[in-house]
Design an enzyme around this catalytic site. Structure first.
Site, PDB file in Angstrom:
ATOM      1  N   TYR A 135      36.109  32.328  -7.601  1.00 49.64           N
ATOM      2  CA  TYR A 135      36.609  33.277  -7.633  1.00 49.64           C
ATOM      3  C   TYR A 135      37.467  33.373  -9.912  1.00 49.64           C
ATOM      4  CZ  TYR A 135      40.511  36.252  -5.665  1.00 49.64           C
ATOM      5  OH  TYR A 135      41.660  37.942  -4.984  1.00 49.64           O
ATOM      6  N   HIS A 140      41.179  40.714 -12.374  1.00 52.01           N
ATOM      7  CA  HIS A 140      40.317  40.717 -11.254  1.00 52.01           C
ATOM      8  C   HIS A 140      41.909  40.101  -9.496  1.00 52.01           C
ATOM      9  CE1 HIS A 140      37.701  41.862  -7.637  1.00 52.01           C
ATOM     10  NE2 HIS A 140      37.502  40.582  -7.161  1.00 52.01           N
ATOM     11  N   GLN A 246      34.969  43.302   4.716  1.00 55.11           N
ATOM     12  CA  GLN A 246      35.678  42.314   4.567  1.00 55.11           C
ATOM     13  C   GLN A 246      37.277  42.670   4.815  1.00 55.11           C
ATOM     14  OE1 GLN A 246      35.501  41.574   0.326  1.00 55.11           O
ATOM     15  NE2 GLN A 246      36.728  40.425   0.038  1.00 55.11           N
ATOM     16  N   THR A 366      34.312  38.018  -9.674  1.00 51.50           N
ATOM     17  CA  THR A 366      34.515  39.496 -10.945  1.00 51.50           C
ATOM     18  C   THR A 366      35.214  38.810 -11.818  1.00 51.50           C
ATOM     19  OG1 THR A 366      35.099  40.302  -8.055  1.00 51.50           O
ATOM     20  CG2 THR A 366      34.773  41.808 -10.403  1.00 51.50           C
TER      21      THR A 366
END
Lengths: 431, 431
Positions: A135, A140, A246, A366
């Site tokens: 992550y 992001h 999610q 991302t």
């Protein structure tokens, strides 16, 4: 290390390689391909062709450690080659660079070993034992956090811990594989009860893929100084995400069905050697950020551990196709949007003793930069600001029939640019 | 289905099997073992012995689909047998039950195929492609939630979604493998900055392991009515957990390094056939709980989908050993503490199209019942109430040298009891 294989003046005997946007002689990525109707085997992309590496070994065109490492890949995967580490991979690169050069002696012998890429099927390059998704795209993480916590988008651990979680290996597919929209439980804020059905907020995520080479034994951490040596190469990863599933499922143990219905990777492994000219310092941490802990800090990694890559996301829709319009570029980003280097991810992953294995895959998380968002969630601000396309269509999230393509390109003055090849996937209706 | 193989009156020609707490003739679990210095092969536990199944095929003692399924396990794993589904597994059980019965014709031929279990090494029974850990122990979820949110221990999704997350497959080890205490980042509430070092709050978790048999294709969900047919058997799983690392790293994407330094499984796969007499109705949901959604509701599963198993956790410490004291039983639990059946976990896992594969492993989540907690976190109430041992030692969490053993036993009046065999692991000091 930059050597003669990177010389921009080197041209290939495969004419389409010269000036090729992805696969000039300076790239030489590794993959697993099958010529039409034939068995899977190791190959390298050169221009619009694929060179059969197993065939090159059989023909005596590759020798020594390089030939042995290719020959060890008998099971239709590159795991043995990846696990063998840098020496045979570098020997293979040096031999291929000579073999495929303009005017090389072996040009005639190469003919039968070169296949038109368009007529080959590209498979997963390795048997992926475990897949971990990090992550590390801080923009992001900030953008997504801001959708939920405008005043405090980054959690307190973010700048200390390379946040990651385990993903699903079985559903990783090579570029070009269509995926069905998942069904699942979702409970939008506006609804009082959860319901089951096709995801309404299907998204892509632009990530760098990191392939593990040599592994470590269980209980034996990998020092940050050795971590880069455990990386066998890079690719692109589309971590398709069902945002509504999610949002409802992820507390307290993280994403599960929202992401395990499929992840798409680019099929060519771009080696650390091919990317040597494109290494850059890790972007400076903003004043006030904590320094990386000792197990994550290495001077060489700080100076050379990041990659300068232009990253693009393209969207093709049924409406664009019908109107005869080209794919629409959704974003232009940069891999320098990562807060942690790939070596830091490896060292962190193994710091408690977890064993990495050849062919394991890490996703970077991302990657977004200001003006270059890596997901529709960010572009449409959580779906509140639909994107308008030249076809007149709008998109909050992906619709059935949409096709997303990720691209990466390494560019540096004085060097031949290289690309990663496409990472493409199309969404089919839910079952 | 209960048949003649379950008859409590059946005795084995292997004397130690008669009255054996785990492996009487009525169990016949499947595993991978190696006699001293020899290669790995499929086996079944019978009393204090292990029968070489590959040898039994070679000797012509097993025939038909059963022999073919065993013979397909050439790579030292049971994946082929698990993937072949119920028919060959049931045929194997029937043949083994006859072969190993008292007075059977083949008794002389069996001699060379029976190995003393104490002199064999037991390996992982399958190549685990992916490992998923559920969170279906509702008392555990409530206990842990209450430590953080006394007024609202269960999150709103818990009774709708079988919560789960992906775990690490590479670090799953068979019973008897010692594991090193992990280093990692932790930041207790009392400290202002995170630090790196050995976990101070190392814990075990008592879970049921569920082995996947036949898989499903990517994009093809498994209906709840078919889900039980995708389960090849059961075992025990110790999901070792570093609570301090978990507390600091787990937001927002779930546990990562806190759990991937090692997970221990019992090496024998207890088949659905062996457990047929011990199936019970899914415990009734308390009034006010939502009904399972349609994709999770099946009448037969509600009536027969749960397992009645006594679950025990035993602790041996250096102090107990030094004092010549026996291991201390930490808890006596029951598998009926699971809010979701194994079939519901399978159907949920695949509902979005995720592909399960033979040899995949599901953990049930920690199983606690009132008075039978499945972790030290619960027993010591987050470390606040240390446990006192007969040796005078106290435990908030595990110390170096501690050995944890999980046991499971199926008991029903009129049937021979069967056990799962030990799931044991000892903690070594951090590197």
């Amino acid at each position: 290390m930059i050597d003669a294989t990177h010389d921009a003046a080197r041209r290939s005997c495969v004419a389409s390689a010269n000036g090729h946007p992805d696969f000039p002689l300076q790239n030489l990525p590794l993959g697993i391909f099958a010529p039409q109707g034939e068995a899977k085997r190791p190959g390298t992309a050169i221009g619009d062709s694929v060179l059969d590496l197993a065939g090159a070994v059989a023909a005596g065109l590759l020798t020594g450690a390089a030939a042995e490492a290719v020959a060890a890949c008998r099971d239709g995967t590159l795991n043995a080659l990846l696990g063998a580490g840098a020496a045979p991979r570098q020997a293979l690169r040096a031999q291929l660079s000579a073999l495929l050069a303009e005017g090389a002696d072996a040009e005639a012998a190469l003919g039968p070993l070169l296949h038109e890429a368009d007529r080959c099927k590209l498979h997963l390059p390795a048997r992926i034992g475990d897949y971990t998704d990090f992550y590390a795209g801080i923009q992001h993480a900030t953008n997504v956090g801001a959708l939920f916590r405008p005043d405090n988008p980054l959690l307190p651990n973010y700048k200390h811990v390379p946040i990651g979680y385990h993903g699903r290996a079985s559903s990783i597919v090579p570029s070009g594989t269509a995926l069905r929209r998942p069904n699942g439980q979702r409970k939008p804020a506006a609804e009082t009860e959860p319901s089951f059905g096709p995801s309404r907020n299907l998204d892509y995520e632009l990530e760098l893929a990191i392939w593990i080479g040599p592994g470590n034994a269980l209980g034996e951490p990998i020092g940050i100084g050795q971590a880069a040596g455990h990386i066998a190469g890079y690719g692109l990863l589309n971590d398709w995400s069902a945002r509504d599933i999610q949002g409802w499922e992820y507390q307290p143990l993280g994403p599960f069905l929202a992401k395990n219905f499929g992840s798409t990777i680019s099929p060519w492994i771009i080696t650390p050697e091919a990317l040597a000219p494109f290494r850059v310092p890790q972007p400076a941490r903003p004043a006030g950020d904590p320094a990386p802990m000792a197990y994550l800090w290495d001077e060489d990694d700080q100076e050379n551990g990041a990659l300068a890559l232009e990253l693009e996301v393209w969207l093709m829709t049924p409406g664009l196709a019908k109107a005869g319009l080209p794919a629409h570029r959704l974003s232009l980003g940069d891999a320098r949007g990562l807060y942690w280097t790939p070596a830091q991810m490896v060292a962190h992953h193994a710091c408690g003793g977890c064993n990495l294995q050849p062919g394991d895959l890490l996703g970077s998380g991302t990657i977004s930069i200001p003006g270059g968002d890596g997901s529709l969630l960010e572009i449409s601000q959580g779906g509140r600001k639909p994107l308008e396309l030249p076809s007149g269509e709008t998109r909050r999230f992906l619709e059935d029939g949409d096709e997303v393509t990720l691209r990466a390109r390494a560019v540096r003055e004085g060097f031949a640019s290289i690309g990663f090849g496409d990472c493409t996937g199309r969404i089919l209706p839910a079952p």
